[in-house]
Design an enzyme around this catalytic site. Structure first.
Site, mmCIF file in Angstrom:
data_model
loop_
_atom_site.group_PDB
_atom_site.id
_atom_site.type_symbol
_atom_site.label_atom_id
_atom_site.label_comp_id
_atom_site.label_asym_id
_atom_site.label_seq_id
_atom_site.Cartn_x
_atom_site.Cartn_y
_atom_site.Cartn_z
ATOM 1 N N ASN A 210 0.848 -1.199 0.000
ATOM 2 C CA ASN A 210 0.000 0.000 0.000
ATOM 3 C C ASN A 210 0.876 1.240 0.000
ATOM 4 O O ASN A 210 2.083 1.146 0.208
ATOM 5 C CB ASN A 210 -0.957 -0.042 1.203
ATOM 6 C CG ASN A 210 -0.183 -0.035 2.507
ATOM 7 O OD1 ASN A 210 0.500 0.918 2.830
ATOM 8 N ND2 ASN A 210 -0.280 -1.135 3.253
ATOM 9 N N ASP A 279 -3.781 -6.299 5.088
ATOM 10 C CA ASP A 279 -4.784 -7.202 5.671
ATOM 11 C C ASP A 279 -4.732 -8.599 5.061
ATOM 12 O O ASP A 279 -5.260 -9.547 5.632
ATOM 13 C CB ASP A 279 -6.188 -6.606 5.468
ATOM 14 C CG ASP A 279 -6.402 -5.365 6.322
ATOM 15 O OD1 ASP A 279 -5.965 -5.391 7.490
ATOM 16 O OD2 ASP A 279 -6.980 -4.387 5.824
ATOM 17 N N LYS A 289 11.209 -16.462 -9.460
ATOM 18 C CA LYS A 289 10.318 -15.686 -10.314
ATOM 19 C C LYS A 289 9.717 -16.593 -11.398
ATOM 20 O O LYS A 289 10.436 -17.357 -12.050
ATOM 21 C CB LYS A 289 11.092 -14.545 -10.980
ATOM 22 C CG LYS A 289 10.183 -13.639 -11.768
ATOM 23 C CD LYS A 289 10.888 -12.722 -12.705
ATOM 24 C CE LYS A 289 9.861 -12.157 -13.677
ATOM 25 N NZ LYS A 289 10.432 -11.437 -14.771
ATOM 26 N N PHE A 323 -4.328 3.330 14.587
ATOM 27 C CA PHE A 323 -4.538 4.332 13.532
ATOM 28 C C PHE A 323 -5.490 3.714 12.525
ATOM 29 O O PHE A 323 -5.443 2.505 12.298
ATOM 30 C CB PHE A 323 -3.208 4.710 12.870
ATOM 31 C CG PHE A 323 -2.349 5.548 13.789
ATOM 32 C CD1 PHE A 323 -1.636 4.963 14.822
ATOM 33 C CD2 PHE A 323 -2.296 6.924 13.641
ATOM 34 C CE1 PHE A 323 -0.887 5.726 15.700
ATOM 35 C CE2 PHE A 323 -1.541 7.698 14.512
ATOM 36 C CZ PHE A 323 -0.838 7.098 15.541
ATOM 37 N N LYS A 337 -13.501 0.475 15.452
ATOM 38 C CA LYS A 337 -12.152 -0.111 15.575
ATOM 39 C C LYS A 337 -11.599 0.022 16.989
ATOM 40 O O LYS A 337 -10.942 -0.880 17.506
ATOM 41 C CB LYS A 337 -11.203 0.525 14.564
ATOM 42 C CG LYS A 337 -11.433 -0.056 13.182
ATOM 43 C CD LYS A 337 -10.655 0.608 12.100
ATOM 44 C CE LYS A 337 -11.266 0.181 10.766
ATOM 45 N NZ LYS A 337 -10.751 0.954 9.651
HETATM 46 N N1 CTP Z 1 -3.531 -3.354 11.973
HETATM 47 C C1 CTP Z 1 -2.833 -4.403 12.510
HETATM 48 N N2 CTP Z 1 -2.785 -5.603 11.863
HETATM 49 C C2 CTP Z 1 -3.424 -5.779 10.704
HETATM 50 C C3 CTP Z 1 -4.153 -4.711 10.146
HETATM 51 C C4 CTP Z 1 -4.176 -3.504 10.820
HETATM 52 O O1 CTP Z 1 -2.245 -4.224 13.567
HETATM 53 N N3 CTP Z 1 -3.353 -6.953 10.120
HETATM 54 C C5 CTP Z 1 -3.582 -2.069 12.699
HETATM 55 C C6 CTP Z 1 -2.948 -0.906 11.982
HETATM 56 O O2 CTP Z 1 -1.590 -0.760 12.320
HETATM 57 C C7 CTP Z 1 -3.768 0.265 12.460
HETATM 58 C C8 CTP Z 1 -5.154 -0.337 12.644
HETATM 59 O O3 CTP Z 1 -4.925 -1.719 12.874
HETATM 60 O O4 CTP Z 1 -3.330 0.755 13.711
HETATM 61 C C9 CTP Z 1 -5.954 -0.166 11.405
HETATM 62 O O5 CTP Z 1 -7.072 -0.921 11.512
HETATM 63 P P1 CTP Z 1 -7.692 -1.675 10.256
HETATM 64 O O6 CTP Z 1 -8.875 -2.411 10.763
HETATM 65 O O7 CTP Z 1 -6.694 -2.441 9.504
HETATM 66 O O8 CTP Z 1 -8.068 -0.510 9.414
HETATM 67 P P2 CTP Z 1 -8.466 -0.720 7.983
HETATM 68 O O9 CTP Z 1 -7.492 -1.495 7.178
HETATM 69 O O10 CTP Z 1 -8.799 0.636 7.553
HETATM 70 O O11 CTP Z 1 -9.725 -1.689 8.245
HETATM 71 P P3 CTP Z 1 -10.953 -1.900 7.370
HETATM 72 O O12 CTP Z 1 -10.377 -2.341 6.082
HETATM 73 O O13 CTP Z 1 -11.692 -2.935 8.106
HETATM 74 O O14 CTP Z 1 -11.600 -0.563 7.346
#
Ligand code: CTP
Length: 401
Positions: A210, A279, A289, A323, A337
């Site tokens: 990302n 995620d 590769k 965050f 969250k």
């Molecule tokens: N986070 C984490 N581990 C993950 C994903 C996210 O620790 N696998 C943490 C990030 O560091 C951040 C927070 O969770 O502090 C973000 O939450 P998240 O639910 O991942 O936000 P989004 O990706 O925006 O979730 P969604 O897609 O459900 O909106």
């Protein structure tokens, strides 16, 4: 490399009080601080920068266009490392430049870039000091948080008696040491910060990631260091230089980040999960590769463990800050969250707005807490936001006692 919070930048401008700057430098050294001298070009005409280089053991900086100096002590890096900027002696001219935000030499440029406390000890002729313009400049700088050490009265270089003599060496050094100590509000704490994106590999040349730049996390780590915290920075791949003094651990995937965070969680008093953790990861990866013709049309992704949610279940005394990047109803998403991940503070931002958030210098956060409060920070640089977040963390740590 200087330890965190141990570097004092001594700005020297061209007043005859310049001879006292050598003693001021010594005063900070005796108290255990490293001193980097930055001189205005006129000051360098009064006294050779070599004297200050010899006393400080670091080459005094004068000209931002000197390649050698820019490479060794660029003003931005210096601004990040400085725990305090003391300008002694400060002429009417340098005070006027500071007040109006000019940046046409090393010292005035540095002044614009620092986020540490600024201490100014004026030294000039009485009429110049009492001139309404100088007084207005001083007032403006005070309103922005600069501290002034008032000049004393006595014999002046011009032969007059009056106000405008640089304050005594001891007064300048003591005021500096007081500011340095007052700023070390996290001196006995360990702060763990995660930053940047993660990369989920498919093969050696392809990955899922990302656009996180890591700036928010790096700014938080720099601020924690400035406040005297032992600071652990666990970072995904970014192009930033970690702040000096942080214990930096470089990771690539979410799984690596998870194990490095969990291994250190027990030591932490506060955890700030600023990383944009992926995620998902590929269900299958390849160590070599593959040609695209040999790859399937579609790939299965599997969900990564949620590190923050795991910390929320494990936490004992730790202050946990999450965050969240939101689109749509920011507050609603943030509250959900905060609850689901058992955080003490959740900083959410609206990533659908242009010029804010990912890859940007600025951001605007909504700080949500379990008590129900939701405080917008307003748009600000990430360095300023890191101060707001850590101020809040300090309040939460205080409540734990
Ligand atoms: N986070 C984490 N581990 C993950 C994903 C996210 O620790 N696998 C943490 C990030 O560091 C951040 C927070 O969770 O502090 C973000 O939450 P998240 O639910 O991942 O936000 P989004 O990706 O925006 O979730 P969604 O897609 O459900 O909106």
């Amino acid at each position: 490399m200087t330890g965190p919070g141990r570097l004092v930048v001594l700005g020297v401008s061209s007043s005859v009080g310049i001879y006292k700057a050598c003693e001021i430098l010594r005063g900070f050294q005796k108290a255990g601080f490293e001193v980097q001298v930055v001189m205005t070009p006129n000051a360098a005409k009064l006294v050779s920068p070599r004297l200050f280089s010899a006393l400080s053991g670091r080459r005094a900086a004068v000209d931002p266009f000197d390649d050698e100096e820019a490479r060794r002590i660029g003003h931005v890096r210096l601004a990040q490392e400085a725990a305090l900027l003391v300008v002694a002696p400060a002429t009417a001219n340098i005070i006027a430049k500071f007040a109006s935000g000019l940046a046409d030499d090393f010292l005035s440029t540095l002044h614009l870039a620092v986020t540490c406390p600024v201490l100014i000890a004026p030294a000039m002729n009485e009429a110049m000091y009492l001139h309404p313009q100088t007084q207005e400049n001083i007032k403006r700088l005070k309103a922005r948080g600069a501290e002034f050490i008032e000049p004393g009265s006595g014999y002046l270089a011009c032969g007059d008696e009056g106000w405008g003599r640089l304050a005594p060496v001891e007064a300048v050094v003591q005021a500096g040491l007081r500011r340095l100590e007052a700023g070390r509000t996290l001196a006995k704490k360990t702060v763990l910060v995660t930053a940047g994106p993660t990369r989920e590999r498919l093969d050696p040349v392809r990955f899922l990631s990302n656009p996180s730049s890591g700036r928010m996390g790096y700014a938080l780590a720099a601020e924690a260091l400035r406040r005297g915290a032992r600071t652990i920075l666990i970072t995904g791949p970014v192009s930033l230089v970690p702040p000096a003094g942080a214990e930096t651990v470089r990771v690539e995937s979410a799984e690596e980040m998870r194990s490095e965070v969990l291994a250190r969680f027990g030591e932490a008093d506060a955890v700030l999960m600023a990383a944009a953790v992926s995620d998902f990861r590929f269900s299958q990866t390849r160590s070599e590769k593959a040609r695209k013709e040999d790859l399937p049309e579609t790939w299965r992704l599997v969900r990564n463990a949620d590190i923050l949610a795991e910390l929320g279940r494990l936490k004992t005394r730790q202050v946990l800050v999450g965050f969240a990047a939101e689109t749509g109803d920011v507050e609603e998403g943030a509250r959900r969250k905060l609850r689901e991940k058992n955080c003490d503070l959740l900083a959410a931002n609206d990533v659908s707005r242009k010029g804010l958030g990912f890859e940007s210098e600025d951001n605007e956060l909504l700080l949500v807490e379990p008590s129900g409060t939701a405080t917008p920070t307003g748009r600000a640089p990430k360095t300023e936001l890191s101060r707001i977040v850590l101020d809040r963390v300090e309040v939460l740590l205080e409540r734990r006692r």
